[in-house]
Design a protein around this motif. Structure first.
Motif, PDB file in Angstrom:
ATOM      1  N   LYS A  52       1.272   3.857  -3.164  1.00 54.61           N
ATOM      2  CA  LYS A  52       0.922   5.267  -3.005  1.00 54.61           C
ATOM      3  C   LYS A  52       2.035   6.175  -3.512  1.00 54.61           C
ATOM      4  O   LYS A  52       1.774   7.092  -4.294  1.00 54.61           O
ATOM      5  CB  LYS A  52       0.644   5.573  -1.525  1.00 54.61           C
ATOM      6  N   CYS A 100       2.400   6.225  -7.213  1.00 50.85           N
ATOM      7  CA  CYS A 100       1.390   7.013  -7.944  1.00 50.85           C
ATOM      8  C   CYS A 100       1.678   8.511  -7.925  1.00 50.85           C
ATOM      9  O   CYS A 100       1.396   9.214  -8.894  1.00 50.85           O
ATOM     10  CB  CYS A 100       0.007   6.774  -7.332  1.00 50.85           C
ATOM     11  N   ALA A 137       0.824  -1.207   0.000  1.00 48.61           N
ATOM     12  CA  ALA A 137       0.000   0.000   0.000  1.00 48.61           C
ATOM     13  C   ALA A 137       0.861   1.262   0.000  1.00 48.61           C
ATOM     14  O   ALA A 137       0.588   2.209  -0.748  1.00 48.61           O
ATOM     15  CB  ALA A 137      -0.932   0.005   1.214  1.00 48.61           C
TER      16      ALA A 137
END
Length: 202
Positions: free
Chosen positions: A17, A20, A13
């Motif tokens: 993140k 991105c 996760a």
């Protein structure tokens, strides 16, 4: 087992993140890793992060995926390493796939060009911040400052590539460490001889 899965999913996760929303390549991502794992979670020290950077930069492959694998493995084993690599690479694959489909329409778009100029301007201070923060940890001794200065000069004024610079760095440190070891052994031998002489006199 559940703890390893939980850690792996947390790593996925986090890396997804930053994959991105972090622009500027591996160095800007390192700034995010430092903030999250060194300053916030205390999962590793700056020195450990620098060691990971040194290894990840020295071996073949993409630097940030190498570092992600090393970090993920150190925190969550093989599963953590795989999750970290998948997390950091998945956004790039998805975004590039989308951009490729619409590339002809986007390449000449004035708004896209303007956005990219803004991103480039924001990336520089992020990279500089990471370099400054980690640099303070790396350059703590005279030998490290000297080696870093020489490497910078060679990088700026010669055609040596990264592989050659890393190789020279390894050779230089091995020579220096050998010299230190020989000097310490000589001191130990001298002290031993003096001790034997004193015992003999006594």
């Amino acid at each position: 087992m559940k703890e390893k899965i939980k850690t792996g999913l947390e790593l996925f996760a986090f890396f997804f993140k930053i994959g991105c929303f972090t622009f500027g390549g591996g160095w800007s991502i390192l700034a995010q890793m430092e903030q999250e794992f060194v300053d916030k979670r205390k999962w590793l020290t700056k020195s450990e992060l620098l060691d990971m950077v040194a290894v990840g930069r020295s071996v073949p492959g993409i630097m940030i995926t190498n570092i992600s694998m090393i970090f993920g493995y150190s925190v969550g084993g093989v599963f953590g390493g795989i999750c970290s690599v998948l997390g950091i690479t998945a956004p790039a694959i998805l975004i590039l796939s989308l951009v490729t489909v619409f590339y002809n329409k986007l390449k000449d778009n004035i708004w896209c060009a303007s956005a990219l100029r803004g991103i480039r301007s924001a990336v520089v201070p992020i990279i500089a911040s990471a370099a400054f923060s980690l640099g303070k940890e790396a350059f703590k001794t005279k030998i490290s400052i000297t080696a870093g200065g020489i490497a910078l000069l060679l990088c700026l004024f010669t055609d040596l590539g990264n592989i050659e610079l890393v190789g020279l760095g390894v050779v230089a440190v091995l020579i220096w460490q050998t010299a230190v070891w020989v000097k310490e052994k000589a001191v130990e031998n001298k002290a031993g001889e003096e001790k034997e002489e004193n015992e003999h006199v006594s």
